[in-house]
Write an enzyme that holds these catalytic residues in place. Structure first.
Site, PDB file in Angstrom:
ATOM      1  N   ASP A 279      -1.596  10.971  -2.079  1.00  0.00           N
ATOM      2  CA  ASP A 279      -1.897   9.925  -3.066  1.00  0.00           C
ATOM      3  C   ASP A 279      -2.137  10.497  -4.453  1.00  0.00           C
ATOM      4  O   ASP A 279      -2.048   9.793  -5.458  1.00  0.00           O
ATOM      5  CB  ASP A 279      -3.123   9.120  -2.636  1.00  0.00           C
TER       6      ASP A 279
ATOM      7  N   LYS B 111      -4.811  10.181   2.791  1.00  0.00           N
ATOM      8  CA  LYS B 111      -5.620   9.317   3.658  1.00  0.00           C
ATOM      9  C   LYS B 111      -6.698  10.113   4.397  1.00  0.00           C
ATOM     10  O   LYS B 111      -6.450  11.226   4.854  1.00  0.00           O
ATOM     11  CB  LYS B 111      -4.671   8.632   4.657  1.00  0.00           C
TER      12      LYS B 111
ATOM     13  N   ARG C 262       0.868  -1.185   0.000  1.00  0.00           N
ATOM     14  CA  ARG C 262       0.000   0.000   0.000  1.00  0.00           C
ATOM     15  C   ARG C 262       0.902   1.231   0.000  1.00  0.00           C
ATOM     16  O   ARG C 262       2.118   1.127   0.103  1.00  0.00           O
ATOM     17  CB  ARG C 262      -0.940  -0.031   1.221  1.00  0.00           C
ATOM     18  N   GLY C 263       0.256   2.403  -0.108  1.00  0.00           N
ATOM     19  CA  GLY C 263       1.037   3.633  -0.250  1.00  0.00           C
ATOM     20  C   GLY C 263       1.206   3.906  -1.736  1.00  0.00           C
ATOM     21  O   GLY C 263       1.547   2.995  -2.518  1.00  0.00           O
ATOM     22  N   ALA C 264       0.959   5.158  -2.135  1.00  0.00           N
ATOM     23  CA  ALA C 264       0.892   5.484  -3.567  1.00  0.00           C
ATOM     24  C   ALA C 264       2.136   5.070  -4.354  1.00  0.00           C
ATOM     25  O   ALA C 264       2.034   4.364  -5.370  1.00  0.00           O
ATOM     26  CB  ALA C 264       0.605   6.982  -3.724  1.00  0.00           C
TER      27      ALA C 264
ATOM     28  N   GLN D 227      -2.737   2.772   9.913  1.00  0.00           N
ATOM     29  CA  GLN D 227      -1.400   2.843   9.295  1.00  0.00           C
ATOM     30  C   GLN D 227      -0.402   3.561  10.195  1.00  0.00           C
ATOM     31  O   GLN D 227       0.806   3.453   9.993  1.00  0.00           O
ATOM     32  CB  GLN D 227      -1.471   3.561   7.939  1.00  0.00           C
TER      33      GLN D 227
ATOM     34  N   ARG E  44      -6.963  -0.090  -7.396  1.00  0.00           N
ATOM     35  CA  ARG E  44      -7.203   1.010  -6.453  1.00  0.00           C
ATOM     36  C   ARG E  44      -7.346   2.303  -7.261  1.00  0.00           C
ATOM     37  O   ARG E  44      -6.478   2.637  -8.053  1.00  0.00           O
ATOM     38  CB  ARG E  44      -6.072   1.116  -5.420  1.00  0.00           C
TER      39      ARG E  44
END
Ligand code: MRU
Length: 369
Positions: free
Chosen positions: A243, A254, A53-55, A203, A90
């Site tokens: 993001d 987020k 995860r994470g852009a 997170q 996503r």
């Protein structure tokens, strides 16, 4: 960065297995598990279900997914179907589409026999570039932290607040928002980081795990505590990740980031966003109106995962059985609330002019398109 003294990236290609190795982040901070991705199903599931995860990291992972697809079958039909499958995983973070478009544009003109090798080399290039971009973001952010530290005559720590995990786990290495923290700490500047827990998926626990492994002083706080700490003069600067940032500097990050920016403005706390250039979506202007916000499974809200006293990792329900939930995963902070964008090319205003001045090449390419 290091885990128990061993240097890791958040993903790495395994030549022998011809597969991607990732840290399965669903289990952190409770357990450190490595997972091998060697089918398209593995890749799409890993991104959608947030093993990675994470852009920036989902962008790099998708590039390796394209490489795997090209190794299985370099035909145009596979190139396009792999693009679509990965792109659907996503919707909000633009790095995913950025990486996939870069792969497709590079591979489509090549003869079929060259595509597998070229795709893997490009995935490596995207991963390595991410590391270098984040290292540079850290150097520019370090200067901002140094300025705050210089004003503290009593040697007290610079107090930073961050939301979500924009750390090395969310990128290939260094992180975006955390890179200035790592570099300031390594330069001997005393720091204390307030880490928002970041419901629903917490997170902040990943960020705490990272900062703790690097020896950075920090406290894990509830999402609602930040405004209180700001009112009491306990936050010198907020740094978050993003993001997707629009060409006028609106920042999508987020869920909950917007509320932190509002509180920061009300308390004159500088609110900075660490922004790698692949996270700029030059095709959109008004973030609130134009960025699609991912709507995730309500179970992320109704349940929390943790470790029991007996050491068992378990997911438990926190709501009544039938309670309906809503789970927008991101929100947009309008540019007027952002003090500055920390990019790999320096710090700029969160505005069309600020971004165009630092990235004239990219801004011009969009105007022509
Ligand atoms: O849903 P996630 O965990 O993928 O969201 C991650 C974030 O919002 C990060 O802040 C963002 O991707 C920046 S990562 C350098």
């Amino acid at each position: 960065m290091k885990v128990d003294g061993t240097a890791y990236r958040s993903l790495w290609w395994d030549d022998k297995a011809q597969a991607l190795q990732i840290i399965d982040q669903r289990w952190l901070p409770h357990d450190f598990r490595i997972e091998q991705l060697d089918s398209m199903d593995d890749f799409t599931r890993a991104i959608k279900d947030m093993h990675v995860r994470g852009a920036p990291l989902i962008g790099a992972t998708a590039a390796y997914g394209m490489a795997l697809a090209m190794r299985m079958d370099p035909a145009d039909a596979t190139l396009n179907s792999a693009f679509d499958l990965l792109n659907e995983t996503r919707p909000t973070a633009i790095n995913l589409r950025w990486a996939l478009e870069r792969c497709r544009n590079h591979l489509a003109p090549l003869p079929l026999a060259q595509r597998a090798t070229a795709a893997l080399l490009l995935a490596h290039e995207i991963a390595d570039e991410d590391v270098e971009i984040n290292r540079r973001i850290g150097l520019h952010g370090l200067e901002l932290i140094r300025e705050i530290a210089a004003k503290k005559t009593d040697g007290s720590p610079v107090r930073l607040l961050t939301h979500c995990n924009a750390g090395w786990l969310a990128t290939v290495d260094w992180g975006t928002a955390t890179s200035p923290m790592y570099q300031a700490h390594d330069a001997g500047i005393p720091l204390h980081v307030w880490v928002d827990e970041t419901r629903p998926r917490n997170q902040g626990a990943l960020t705490s795990w990272e900062l703790g492994s690097h020896g950075i002083s920090h406290s894990y706080i509830t999402d609602n505590a930040g405004g209180h700490f700001m009112q009491h003069g306990l936050v010198d600067m907020v740094i978050t990740g993003t993001d997707r940032t629009t060409r006028q500097g609106d920042v999508c990050n987020k869920i909950g980031t917007y509320l932190k920016a509002l509180a920061a403005q009300d308390n004159n706390v500088p609110f900075y966003v660490a922004l790698p250039s692949p996270t700029i979506d030059w095709s959109v202007c008004d973030g609130v109106a134009e960025i699609p916000i991912e709507d995730r499974d309500g179970r992320e809200v109704s349940h929390v995962m943790g470790t029991s006293e007996s050491g068992e990792i378990a997911s438990v329900r926190v709501t009544p059985q039938a309670t309906p939930v809503a789970n927008p995963a991101f929100d947009v902070t309008p540019n007027r609330l952002v003090t500055g964008l920390i990019t790999e090319r320096g710090v700029c205003d969160a505005s069309a002019a600020g971004l165009a001045e630092l990235f004239p090449d990219m801004a011009a390419a969009t105007t022509k398109a």
